[in-house]
Design a protein around this motif. Structure first.
Motif, PDB file in Angstrom:
ATOM      1  N   LYS B 114      50.268 105.272  -5.670  1.00 47.77           N
ATOM      2  CA  LYS B 114      49.348 106.278  -6.229  1.00 47.77           C
ATOM      3  C   LYS B 114      48.006 106.295  -5.488  1.00 47.77           C
ATOM      4  O   LYS B 114      46.935 106.407  -6.099  1.00 47.77           O
ATOM      5  CB  LYS B 114      49.151 106.070  -7.728  1.00 47.77           C
ATOM      6  N   ILE B 115      48.073 106.195  -4.174  1.00 50.01           N
ATOM      7  CA  ILE B 115      46.879 106.337  -3.329  1.00 50.01           C
ATOM      8  C   ILE B 115      46.864 107.780  -2.820  1.00 50.01           C
ATOM      9  O   ILE B 115      47.907 108.446  -2.848  1.00 50.01           O
ATOM     10  CB  ILE B 115      46.906 105.322  -2.147  1.00 50.01           C
ATOM     11  N   PRO B 116      45.723 108.283  -2.332  1.00 53.96           N
ATOM     12  CA  PRO B 116      45.716 109.649  -1.799  1.00 53.96           C
ATOM     13  C   PRO B 116      46.751 109.776  -0.677  1.00 53.96           C
ATOM     14  O   PRO B 116      46.742 108.985   0.265  1.00 53.96           O
ATOM     15  CB  PRO B 116      44.294 109.811  -1.240  1.00 53.96           C
ATOM     16  N   THR B 117      47.665 110.709  -0.843  1.00 56.24           N
ATOM     17  CA  THR B 117      48.774 110.819   0.120  1.00 56.24           C
ATOM     18  C   THR B 117      49.013 112.274   0.504  1.00 56.24           C
ATOM     19  O   THR B 117      49.058 113.146  -0.371  1.00 56.24           O
ATOM     20  CB  THR B 117      50.054 110.228  -0.492  1.00 56.24           C
ATOM     21  N   LEU B 118      49.160 112.493   1.794  1.00 61.79           N
ATOM     22  CA  LEU B 118      49.541 113.825   2.263  1.00 61.79           C
ATOM     23  C   LEU B 118      50.999 113.764   2.695  1.00 61.79           C
ATOM     24  O   LEU B 118      51.351 112.953   3.555  1.00 61.79           O
ATOM     25  CB  LEU B 118      48.667 114.240   3.462  1.00 61.79           C
ATOM     26  N   GLU B 119      51.828 114.605   2.080  1.00 66.82           N
ATOM     27  CA  GLU B 119      53.231 114.684   2.533  1.00 66.82           C
ATOM     28  C   GLU B 119      53.391 116.003   3.265  1.00 66.82           C
ATOM     29  O   GLU B 119      53.136 117.070   2.692  1.00 66.82           O
ATOM     30  CB  GLU B 119      54.180 114.609   1.348  1.00 66.82           C
ATOM     31  N   ILE B 120      53.780 115.924   4.492  1.00 68.79           N
ATOM     32  CA  ILE B 120      53.879 117.135   5.299  1.00 68.79           C
ATOM     33  C   ILE B 120      55.180 117.105   6.088  1.00 68.79           C
ATOM     34  O   ILE B 120      55.649 116.036   6.485  1.00 68.79           O
ATOM     35  CB  ILE B 120      52.614 117.276   6.204  1.00 68.79           C
ATOM     36  N   LYS B 121      55.745 118.284   6.302  1.00 72.13           N
ATOM     37  CA  LYS B 121      57.041 118.341   6.974  1.00 72.13           C
ATOM     38  C   LYS B 121      56.859 118.806   8.412  1.00 72.13           C
ATOM     39  O   LYS B 121      56.065 119.720   8.675  1.00 72.13           O
ATOM     40  CB  LYS B 121      57.925 119.341   6.210  1.00 72.13           C
ATOM     41  N   LYS B 125      58.111 122.493  17.167  1.00 69.06           N
ATOM     42  CA  LYS B 125      56.997 122.526  18.121  1.00 69.06           C
ATOM     43  C   LYS B 125      56.103 123.744  17.902  1.00 69.06           C
ATOM     44  O   LYS B 125      54.899 123.675  18.032  1.00 69.06           O
ATOM     45  CB  LYS B 125      57.550 122.569  19.552  1.00 69.06           C
ATOM     46  N   GLU B 126      56.744 124.851  17.568  1.00 71.69           N
ATOM     47  CA  GLU B 126      55.974 126.099  17.458  1.00 71.69           C
ATOM     48  C   GLU B 126      54.950 126.049  16.318  1.00 71.69           C
ATOM     49  O   GLU B 126      53.937 126.734  16.356  1.00 71.69           O
ATOM     50  CB  GLU B 126      56.903 127.325  17.345  1.00 71.69           C
ATOM     51  N   LYS B 127      55.219 125.202  15.308  1.00 66.84           N
ATOM     52  CA  LYS B 127      54.265 125.109  14.183  1.00 66.84           C
ATOM     53  C   LYS B 127      53.465 123.810  14.233  1.00 66.84           C
ATOM     54  O   LYS B 127      52.858 123.397  13.229  1.00 66.84           O
ATOM     55  CB  LYS B 127      55.027 125.200  12.856  1.00 66.84           C
ATOM     56  N   LEU B 128      53.473 123.171  15.416  1.00 64.80           N
ATOM     57  CA  LEU B 128      52.840 121.855  15.541  1.00 64.80           C
ATOM     58  C   LEU B 128      51.329 121.920  15.299  1.00 64.80           C
ATOM     59  O   LEU B 128      50.760 121.035  14.645  1.00 64.80           O
ATOM     60  CB  LEU B 128      53.141 121.271  16.930  1.00 64.80           C
ATOM     61  N   GLU B 129      50.712 122.974  15.807  1.00 62.77           N
ATOM     62  CA  GLU B 129      49.250 123.083  15.648  1.00 62.77           C
ATOM     63  C   GLU B 129      48.876 123.124  14.169  1.00 62.77           C
ATOM     64  O   GLU B 129      47.939 122.463  13.734  1.00 62.77           O
ATOM     65  CB  GLU B 129      48.733 124.333  16.354  1.00 62.77           C
ATOM     66  N   GLU B 130      49.655 123.883  13.418  1.00 61.57           N
ATOM     67  CA  GLU B 130      49.388 123.987  11.972  1.00 61.57           C
ATOM     68  C   GLU B 130      49.559 122.626  11.294  1.00 61.57           C
ATOM     69  O   GLU B 130      48.778 122.230  10.446  1.00 61.57           O
ATOM     70  CB  GLU B 130      50.402 124.937  11.321  1.00 61.57           C
ATOM     71  N   THR B 131      50.613 121.920  11.729  1.00 61.34           N
ATOM     72  CA  THR B 131      50.878 120.596  11.142  1.00 61.34           C
ATOM     73  C   THR B 131      49.710 119.653  11.417  1.00 61.34           C
ATOM     74  O   THR B 131      49.210 118.971  10.507  1.00 61.34           O
ATOM     75  CB  THR B 131      52.183 120.013  11.744  1.00 61.34           C
ATOM     76  N   VAL B 132      49.287 119.611  12.683  1.00 63.84           N
ATOM     77  CA  VAL B 132      48.187 118.706  13.057  1.00 63.84           C
ATOM     78  C   VAL B 132      46.920 119.096  12.291  1.00 63.84           C
ATOM     79  O   VAL B 132      46.194 118.229  11.785  1.00 63.84           O
ATOM     80  CB  VAL B 132      47.956 118.745  14.590  1.00 63.84           C
ATOM     81  N   LYS B 133      46.686 120.414  12.171  1.00 64.56           N
ATOM     82  CA  LYS B 133      45.496 120.886  11.463  1.00 64.56           C
ATOM     83  C   LYS B 133      45.525 120.396  10.005  1.00 64.56           C
ATOM     84  O   LYS B 133      44.529 119.899   9.478  1.00 64.56           O
ATOM     85  CB  LYS B 133      45.464 122.416  11.506  1.00 64.56           C
ATOM     86  N   GLY B 134      46.685 120.509   9.401  1.00 60.15           N
ATOM     87  CA  GLY B 134      46.835 120.076   8.007  1.00 60.15           C
ATOM     88  C   GLY B 134      46.544 118.595   7.853  1.00 60.15           C
ATOM     89  O   GLY B 134      45.853 118.177   6.915  1.00 60.15           O
ATOM     90  N   ILE B 135      47.043 117.822   8.793  1.00 57.43           N
ATOM     91  CA  ILE B 135      46.830 116.360   8.730  1.00 57.43           C
ATOM     92  C   ILE B 135      45.345 116.052   8.909  1.00 57.43           C
ATOM     93  O   ILE B 135      44.767 115.251   8.154  1.00 57.43           O
ATOM     94  CB  ILE B 135      47.672 115.638   9.809  1.00 57.43           C
ATOM     95  N   MET B 136      44.709 116.711   9.894  1.00 62.12           N
ATOM     96  CA  MET B 136      43.295 116.427  10.166  1.00 62.12           C
ATOM     97  C   MET B 136      42.418 116.830   8.972  1.00 62.12           C
ATOM     98  O   MET B 136      41.481 116.110   8.618  1.00 62.12           O
ATOM     99  CB  MET B 136      42.833 117.154  11.445  1.00 62.12           C
TER     100      MET B 136
END
Lengths: 403, 153
Positions: B114-121, B125-136
């Motif tokens: 129960k720590i702050p957690t981001l779950e992302i799928k 490659k084509e959506k990689l920028e969005e993924t990285v943005k979400g993580i950052m």
């Protein structure tokens, strides 16, 4: 050092890799991870026709494909964790894939966190023999006068062979291994009407072979898997094509797949004494029959009865309870034979494909009831060649004649 | 903040964590400590019986040895983690633990903390920028080490 591919899903996480590497080095094997590019994983899964949920199992399949492309690799060791269902499926699939495409010897092992060193040693040593002694193992005929000694955990078998025939034999329980061997040799020589100095070469196999080998100054000392496979081919006079050998001795058992009389894949028992001859010895004691009569008694069975456990303790307890409940002795004898056959089937035969013809050797092969149970279970005729208890001794006597 | 990444050996995620000013909690460090421990002689990664035993806090003794070994190695990471990033369905080049059951169970253990957690799928490659943005975005809004001390103070 002989290069053997270790194809596993990450044995290093089980904490036993150091032991594997150590034993491999002792038997002259260099364990190598076949090189493969991550980009090849998809293609390898497609080629094998299976895709696992675990990434490491997919990687394992890619390593199997790479193995075939590396001519310096002479054998394969397939490892997954004991009780991992997905791993077992992948491991068996890889074994079949490699076996269909190459002649390299393959062994499978289900690793646990505390493996018995002797179990791993026996497997890797057999693998090393099958690779490094291939020319010797191709021998199909015994020549001259040689002696073969199988110093087993339960009984000691000695044969004297002359021009491809057994001319003398000794078979007695193993107590003190050296005393048992001396007596076996004496019996075999007396039977052959020969003197020790007339024997041109001596070969030794079996559990006690290291000790016995020094004692008799043996010319050849080999592990049991390759020797029993060879002895079985000789006894059944089948040197060509595929075959399966079931060997059940006093305290352990083996299932060996052979090609042209040479083992190329095998599985060793040793987890439970309930699948060994010792179980039947105890059963015959409780049934008050000699072990040599247990099989015949079992054949008289008319009603099917099952023991409640395969265990040497609880299975025998079930046997005693059955007798006390009025179940006929012959039905109980058949149940004991079925118990051994069932356990070998469930633990070993199921894991490997059976390549007909199937030959049954070792002391337990002389108990007809067990042969009958195997035949009913597998739906095929099982061959028990003459002198099947001497498969190891005949194998080593033949091989030593080639030195 | 100490950020646990999943896959726990993902260099890419560890790099993102550090760029956002946090400390990455990764498996490489744990294995590194094992490998550098002169008192352990169990090559190649020095997993020992103790690691397998440690796993028994979380898994049954009946579980396969490799699963116990993996969970045993990962347990100290769980204890250290103050937040986590879970990237699912990524190709093996993003790091992986190999065993699907161990992976699934480890993700469950992270959620249990129960720590702050981001779950992302990972969605290609084509959506990689969005993924990285979400993580950052997730990482930068987490308090830094100094900020936590100030708040505590």
């Amino acid at each position: 050092m002989t290069r053997v591919a270790q194809i596993s899903c990450g044995t290093e996480y089980s904490g036993i890799q150091w032991l594997l590497s150590d034993i491999a080095e002792r038997v002259g094997i260099e364990l190598v991870y076949p090189e493969m590019a991550l980009s090849r994983i998809d293609a390898a899964c497609k080629e094998i026709g299976l895709r696992a949920e675990s990434p490491s199992l997919n990687m394992m399949m890619a390593r199997a494909v790479s193995t075939l492309a590396d001519p310096t690799i002479k054998g394969a060791l397939l490892l997954t964790c004991f009780k991992c269902s997905e791993g077992t499926i992948v491991k068996d699939t890889i074994r079949r894939y490699l076996s269909d495409r190459s002649d390299m010897p393959i062994i499978s092992y289900s690793n646990v966190e505390k493996p018995k060193e002797i179990e791993l040693y026996a497997r890797l040593e057999a693998l090393a023999t099958l690779i490094t002694r291939k020319a010797l193992l191709m021998r199909e005929k015994q020549e001259g006068i040689t002696m073969g000694i199988d110093s087993g955990s339960s009984t000691t078998k000695v044969v004297v062979m002359k021009d491809d025939e057994i001319v003398g034999e000794g078979w007695l329980p193993t107590t003190d291994p050296l005393k048992s061997v001396d007596k076996g040799i004496e019996d075999a020589l007396n039977g052959a009407g020969l003197k020790e100095k007339e024997v041109e070469a001596i070969g030794v196999t079996g559990h006690g072979r290291e000790l016995v080998s020094k004692h008799v100054n043996a010319d050849l000392n080999l592990e049991e898997v390759s020797v029993v496979a060879k002895g079985t081919a000789l006894l059944s006079k089948r040197h060509k094509g595929d075959a399966t050998v079931i060997d059940i001795g006093g305290m352990n058992n083996k299932l060996i797949l052979t090609r042209d009389g040479i083992a190329n894949s095998f599985s060793l028992g040793g987890i439970c004494g309930g699948s060994s001859g010792r179980f039947l010895e105890v059963a015959s004691h409780r049934l008050d029959v000699d072990i040599s009569e247990l099989g015949q008694l079992a054949l008289k069975s008319t009603e099917r009865h099952e023991l409640q456990s395969y265990c040497m303790v609880f299975g025998i307890q079930s046997l005693v309870v059955s007798l006390a409940s009025g179940v006929k002795r012959e039905d109980v004898a058949a149940a004991a034979c079925r118990s051994v056959a069932n356990q070998v089937y469930e633990n070993q035969i199921q894991e490997m494909e059976m390549r007909p013809p199937i030959t049954f050797v070792g002391g337990v092969s002389l108990i007809e009831g067990v042969k009958k149970e195997f035949e009913e279970m597998l739906g095929v005729d099982i061959i028990v060649p003459p002198n099947s208890q001497y498969a190891g001794a005949v194998g080593i006597a033949t091989l030593v004649s080639g030195i | 903040m100490k950020i646990l990444v999943y896959p726990p050996n993902s260099l890419i995620l560890a790099d993102l964590v550090e760029r956002a000013g946090h400390e990455a909690v990764v498996l490489m460090r744990e294995i590194g400590e094992h490998v550098r421990d002169a008192e352990i002689d169990a090559p190649p990664i020095n997993v020992t019986e103790d690691d397998l035993k440690r796993a028994l806090r979380y898994v049954s003794v009946e579980e396969p040895a490799g699963l116990k070994g993996r969970i045993g190695l990962l347990t100290p990471l769980l204890d250290k983690a103050e937040a986590s990033v879970i990237l699912s369905d990524a190709p093996p080049t993003y790091g992986c633990m190999g065993c699907a059951v161990a992976d699934e169970f480890f993700k469950f253990l992270i959620r249990q903390r129960k720590i702050p957690t981001l779950e992302i799928k990972y969605e290609g490659k084509e959506k990689l920028e969005e993924t990285v943005k979400g993580i950052m975005e997730f990482l930068v809004q987490l308090p830094k080490e100094g900020e936590i001390s100030e708040k505590k103070g």
